[in-house]
Scaffold this active site. Structure first.
Site, mmCIF file in Angstrom:
data_model
loop_
_atom_site.group_PDB
_atom_site.id
_atom_site.type_symbol
_atom_site.label_atom_id
_atom_site.label_comp_id
_atom_site.label_asym_id
_atom_site.label_seq_id
_atom_site.Cartn_x
_atom_site.Cartn_y
_atom_site.Cartn_z
ATOM 1 N N ASN A 16 0.895 -1.224 0.074
ATOM 2 C CA ASN A 16 -0.065 0.122 -0.011
ATOM 3 C C ASN A 16 1.076 1.236 -0.089
ATOM 4 O OD1 ASN A 16 -3.098 -0.530 0.442
ATOM 5 N ND2 ASN A 16 -2.284 -2.058 1.430
ATOM 6 N N ASN A 104 -6.204 4.839 8.848
ATOM 7 C CA ASN A 104 -5.957 3.624 8.869
ATOM 8 C C ASN A 104 -6.872 2.870 7.545
ATOM 9 O OD1 ASN A 104 -4.582 0.959 9.756
ATOM 10 N ND2 ASN A 104 -6.595 0.656 10.751
ATOM 11 N N HIS A 106 -8.305 -0.991 7.127
ATOM 12 C CA HIS A 106 -8.418 -2.192 7.567
ATOM 13 C C HIS A 106 -8.981 -3.272 6.463
ATOM 14 C CE1 HIS A 106 -9.115 -5.157 10.664
ATOM 15 N NE2 HIS A 106 -10.028 -5.320 10.156
ATOM 16 N N ASP A 147 -8.984 0.002 15.170
ATOM 17 C CA ASP A 147 -10.291 -0.101 14.314
ATOM 18 C C ASP A 147 -11.307 0.450 14.771
ATOM 19 O OD1 ASP A 147 -8.899 -3.280 13.799
ATOM 20 O OD2 ASP A 147 -8.431 -1.613 12.841
ATOM 21 N N GLU A 176 -7.886 -2.331 -1.898
ATOM 22 C CA GLU A 176 -6.946 -1.077 -1.166
ATOM 23 C C GLU A 176 -5.884 -0.687 -2.126
ATOM 24 O OE1 GLU A 176 -4.573 -4.151 1.166
ATOM 25 O OE2 GLU A 176 -6.089 -4.177 2.534
HETATM 26 C C1 GRF Z 1 -3.191 -4.406 4.401
HETATM 27 O O1 GRF Z 1 -4.026 -5.634 4.158
HETATM 28 C C2 GRF Z 1 -4.083 -3.681 5.098
HETATM 29 O O2 GRF Z 1 -5.170 -3.464 4.978
HETATM 30 C C3 GRF Z 1 -3.623 -3.777 6.779
HETATM 31 O O3 GRF Z 1 -2.184 -4.214 6.520
HETATM 32 C C4 GRF Z 1 -1.823 -4.743 5.327
HETATM 33 C C5 GRF Z 1 -0.860 -3.924 4.848
HETATM 34 O O4 GRF Z 1 -0.350 -4.623 3.549
HETATM 35 N N1 GRF Z 1 -4.057 -2.582 7.596
HETATM 36 P P1 GRF Z 1 0.942 -4.132 2.784
HETATM 37 O O5 GRF Z 1 1.991 -4.131 3.525
HETATM 38 O O6 GRF Z 1 0.574 -2.428 2.489
HETATM 39 O O7 GRF Z 1 0.918 -4.878 1.577
#
Ligand code: GRF
Length: 191
Positions: A16, A104, A106, A147, A176
């Site tokens: 992400n 955040n 989730h 959360d 995401e």
């Molecule tokens: C994601 O699934 C996000 O929703 C959660 O942690 C994970 C992070 O994944 N909070 P990455 O390290 O960004 O691939």
């Protein structure tokens, strides 16, 4: 007008964070100014290095019992904090310093499947075990509890009986990557 500076906090691989960095690479309004991680071997630190983005590795004691990080965030001119897979609870001093300025993401449809211990595959295994027909992502402001902050965005994806938790994780990660950068862009624009 000067760009707004965001800090990305992450504990893991950082996919992400990578999408966020790519999205804002040519932005005239937002700059990814800092990466913060609580794990010295987190993949996200390699992403920061490859993109020449300053990074900080924090220790639990300092994070919860000093305001050193707050000084560092202020020195970096941080306006907004993005948690992208950051597994520690955010302490009150940081929430008070960044009111409605920490979000955040989730990997489920809160308030279900959230809270302490609900991260990564634990979430998708629980969703699968419950036989949910759909899941998704929730982007929310951060408060003192895991959360539980105000929800600013959610998106859904269907789950088929053939989907296993890994399939579900892939569907959620697509959501995401598709939505988190844009939502952050909109929230920062409204600061
Ligand atoms: C994601 O699934 C996000 O929703 C959660 O942690 C994970 C992070 O994944 N909070 P990455 O390290 O960004 O691939």
């Amino acid at each position: 007008m000067s760009k707004k500076n965001i800090a990305i906090f992450a504990s893991g691989g950082g996919s992400n964070a990578q999408k966020m960095i790519d999205y804002f690479a040519n932005s005239t309004t937002v700059n990814v100014a800092l990466i913060v991680s609580n794990k010295a071997d987190a993949g996200v630190l390699g992403i920061a290095e490859r993109h020449g983005i300053p990074a900080l590795v924090i220790q639990r004691n300092g994070f919860y019992h000093s305001e050193q990080l707050l000084d560092d965030l202020r020195a970096a001119g941080i306006d907004f904090i993005v948690l992208a897979g950051f597994l520690w609870l955010i302490p009150p001093y940081l929430i008070q310093a960044f009111p409605q300025k920490i979000v955040n993401i989730h990997p489920a449809l809160l308030p279900k499947y959230g809270g302490k211990g609900m991260y990564g595959m634990h979430v998708h295994e629980a969703v699968k075990a419950a036989g949910e027909p759909e899941t998704g992502i929730t982007i929310h402001y951060v408060n003192e509890h895991y959360d539980e902050g105000d929800i600013v965005f959610s998106a859904k994806t269907a789950i088929t009986p053939a989907d296993n938790p890994a399939d579900i994780a892939r569907k959620v990660q697509q959501l995401e990557h598709a939505h988190f950068p844009q939502v952050v862009d909109q929230l920062v624009a409204a600061l």
